[in-house]
Design an enzyme around this catalytic site. Sequence first.
Site, short mmCIF file in Angstrom:
data_model
loop_
_atom_site.label_atom_id
_atom_site.label_comp_id
_atom_site.label_asym_id
_atom_site.label_seq_id
_atom_site.Cartn_x
_atom_site.Cartn_y
_atom_site.Cartn_z
N ASP A 174 39.90 16.24 -52.13
CA ASP A 174 40.48 15.97 -50.62
C ASP A 174 41.22 14.74 -50.93
O ASP A 174 40.88 13.62 -50.90
CB ASP A 174 39.45 15.94 -49.79
CG ASP A 174 39.68 15.67 -48.43
OD1 ASP A 174 40.68 15.03 -48.03
OD2 ASP A 174 38.84 16.02 -47.39
N ARG B 38 38.75 -0.75 -39.19
CA ARG B 38 39.58 -0.15 -40.30
C ARG B 38 40.94 -0.47 -40.21
O ARG B 38 41.54 -0.16 -39.10
CB ARG B 38 39.29 1.40 -40.49
CG ARG B 38 39.88 1.97 -41.62
CD ARG B 38 39.21 3.37 -41.59
NE ARG B 38 40.11 4.40 -40.44
CZ ARG B 38 40.39 5.52 -40.60
NH1 ARG B 38 39.83 6.40 -41.58
NH2 ARG B 38 40.98 6.18 -39.69
N TYR C 199 49.63 14.39 -41.99
CA TYR C 199 50.08 13.69 -40.79
C TYR C 199 49.55 12.08 -41.10
O TYR C 199 49.80 11.33 -40.06
CB TYR C 199 49.51 14.25 -39.67
CG TYR C 199 47.95 14.57 -39.73
CD1 TYR C 199 47.03 13.65 -39.41
CD2 TYR C 199 47.57 16.02 -39.68
CE1 TYR C 199 45.66 13.80 -39.59
CE2 TYR C 199 46.35 16.39 -39.66
CZ TYR C 199 45.29 15.26 -39.65
OH TYR C 199 43.94 15.56 -39.56
N LYS C 200 49.08 11.91 -42.14
CA LYS C 200 48.61 10.39 -42.40
C LYS C 200 49.80 9.69 -43.07
O LYS C 200 50.82 9.36 -42.34
CB LYS C 200 47.21 10.30 -43.03
CG LYS C 200 46.05 10.92 -42.13
CD LYS C 200 44.97 10.79 -42.92
CE LYS C 200 43.78 11.64 -42.23
NZ LYS C 200 43.20 11.03 -41.39
N PHE D 226 34.39 12.48 -44.87
CA PHE D 226 35.01 12.76 -43.70
C PHE D 226 34.09 14.32 -43.11
O PHE D 226 34.12 15.21 -43.75
CB PHE D 226 36.14 13.05 -43.45
CG PHE D 226 36.79 13.19 -42.03
CD1 PHE D 226 36.73 12.20 -41.32
CD2 PHE D 226 37.10 14.39 -41.71
CE1 PHE D 226 37.28 12.29 -39.98
CE2 PHE D 226 37.61 14.78 -40.40
CZ PHE D 226 37.64 13.67 -39.38
#
Lengths: 415, 415
Positions: free
Chosen positions: B200, B374, B225-226, B128
């Site tokens: 990560d 995705r 927040y995921k 990312f």
Amino acid sequence: MRATLDLAAVEAMDAADPLRAMRDRFILPEGVIYLDGNSLGAAAPAVFNELQKAATQEWAQDLIRAWNTAGWFDMPVALGDQLGRLIGAAAGQTVVCDTTSINIYKVLHAALAMRPDRTVIVAEGDSFPTDLYMAEGVASTRPGTVLRLEGVDAPTIEELIDERVAVILVNHVNYKSGQLRDMAALTRKAHEAGALIVWDLCHTAGALPVELDAANADFAIGCTYKYLNGGPGAPAFIYAATRHHDHVHQPLSGWWGHARPFAFEQGFAAGSGIRRFLCGTQPVLSMRALKGALDIWDQVDMAAVRKKSIALTELFIQLVEARCGAYGLELESPRDGNARGSQVSFLHPHGYQVMRALIERGVIGDFRAPSTIRFGFTPLYVGYRDVWQAVEVLEDILRTGAWQEARFAVKTAVT
Amino acid sequence: MRATLDLAAVEAMDAADPLRAMRDRFILPEGVIYLDGNSLGAAAPAVFNELQKAATQEWAQDLIRAWNTAGWFDMPVALGDQLGRLIGAAAGQTVVCDTTSINIYKVLHAALAMRPDRTVIVAEGDSFPTDLYMAEGVASTRPGTVLRLEGVDAPTIEELIDERVAVILVNHVNYKSGQLRDMAALTRKAHEAGALIVWDLCHTAGALPVELDAANADFAIGCTYKYLNGGPGAPAFIYAATRHHDHVHQPLSGWWGHARPFAFEQGFAAGSGIRRFLCGTQPVLSMRALKGALDIWDQVDMAAVRKKSIALTELFIQLVEARCGAYGLELESPRDGNARGSQVSFLHPHGYQVMRALIERGVIGDFRAPSTIRFGFTPLYVGYRDVWQAVEVLEDILRTGAWQEARFAVKTAVT
């Protein structure tokens, strides 16, 4: 001092107050006179409404789509512009993000990179400490950089400014004494020496009119949870004058500061304008609370705020000195209203106990070691009668020695 | 693949699902199958309750006192410990604060300072991007530091590790493909070369059991927040193994990381333990939303989450390949469930249009350029029937060519 100042006269001041209706926009607990809005501003139903809408409608119902449909992604810049009006910043120069401390790091880095042949950061020895800690942190990443402190290396900041100074980090209002700096004059002096200047507006944004553009300031940072009432730990802000935008390089170069954040490119390319001070994903719920608070400010005239602020603090000083003068209080803040922020500090040898006793009786100010009792006056929701009543309680505590009974509370209560 | 897989069989899987009751804790909009919880997790009434309590009771009524009475000041560490259980971290090693990007900066700085004679940061070319941008930012403050990228400087990250490498920054699960790394093995390889490793966890915290302590990891960072459902832009976290705490020096040295934050000292003195990764005042309202989300996780067994996650993703792959195989989809994620995170990606030459068409019909996944569609599977609130229905919609869109009609939407809708 007006010799005739009695409660009726004070109530007449409230009756004539053009900001009086603003108080109804805020929630103030029963039995409390809140003189600590310079530390954490009061809550407002409008803020709760924004928060609830963001949580229960946008997040819960729109889910990931809300980043676009609810404008979440654009909030840092949109709120920055909304806040910009209060600090004399034309659009496109202010962004809301991260914390004051982190924003200090960004602007100091950017400023140092713009003065590569200079090695000195100037700051104030009696600054709110995080400014100094962050300056230390920045200096640690740039060998040879040194910190010069007012009150340590020279008595005044002006004496510290010379051709080796890259950047001056200075508080517009001192958090402890409430001393207000002349922004235009000090900015001019910095520029004459070829230095850049960063104004810390933590104690002036929302407290009095700030004129960043007119003063030709370079950068500013500040928080939004004090006078602006954005909520506990609400995101901070950065201002950078447009003329500097293309020269800004700061190492907190996260994807929100990228020119094309959704292209998912491998290398960093700084975005344009004020966006290049952004780094990571911002806390939307806290941002939305701040939006609710700034919406209230949209209807406020900063000149009226300043006028009332000076009147409130002047009344407080007058009443305290008239009624509590015999009890060892010494004015720490400037006596001249034009040299003072929206707070008043007094020194008292037992300041901590005095403040504890005040808080126990519902007059909430705060204490700063070793002996400062500090009272903040937020013109949107503090009235003249509040001032009168606060002084009545203070007088009683000092006259009766009730503060001595608060000694035990001091030992058990952690602040 | 089970030849007999029909809707009844899928519904039987839901009936036997030990996590089924968790779904009732979340709000899912009518007519939506939400397969993007790997980007923004769903909202929960428990979260709203925390938020409302923090705003309308603590902030509005307790005002400044809530920093102590409501435990606001201790939240970063308290929430860190609460989250620690989900990532295999014993207490005192995890802190919730700031953003993922900023936390990457802190840990990379700390790691580089612990390996002063080494100059290389290793990362993944297909990381990312903010990880790479932040690594660039750190490198820019430390002359001579270079970035080596997997996929650019060598095909595998293992080949990039040698005695010049100070630190490896690596994603536990790749955000695009869903490929899962072997944390213990890569950590061992890093340590054999004398390097430190930063994991990560953005796509694994809350998605599958993570065992930081057991893997002997050095540092980790991630967002909340995921899969953790902390709310849009909820504060991020940092993990640092206890053995490193005394050696951590990071330049975002704000007052919250000070040994005595309320002593208002002039010089910085790092606090003990994990607190030295703290910097400035944290967004309390967003933190409290996260608390509400983590309270739900307190009742969840991560082994059960993983088991269901593999079953969901396996079912999705099976059904898509059986029913949509003729329409140009190619599996991008690993076929082996043990090598996959909790998401499935397919390549399609018109992936953007296909995803737009899916979203228009209420199946929310996302798109990553150039051609990845995705789908995230969050076992707390996605069921097997959701998978079946999503594939039905996907099949219909592909079979009828309905995605071609979405082309116009693509041109007008900004994502």
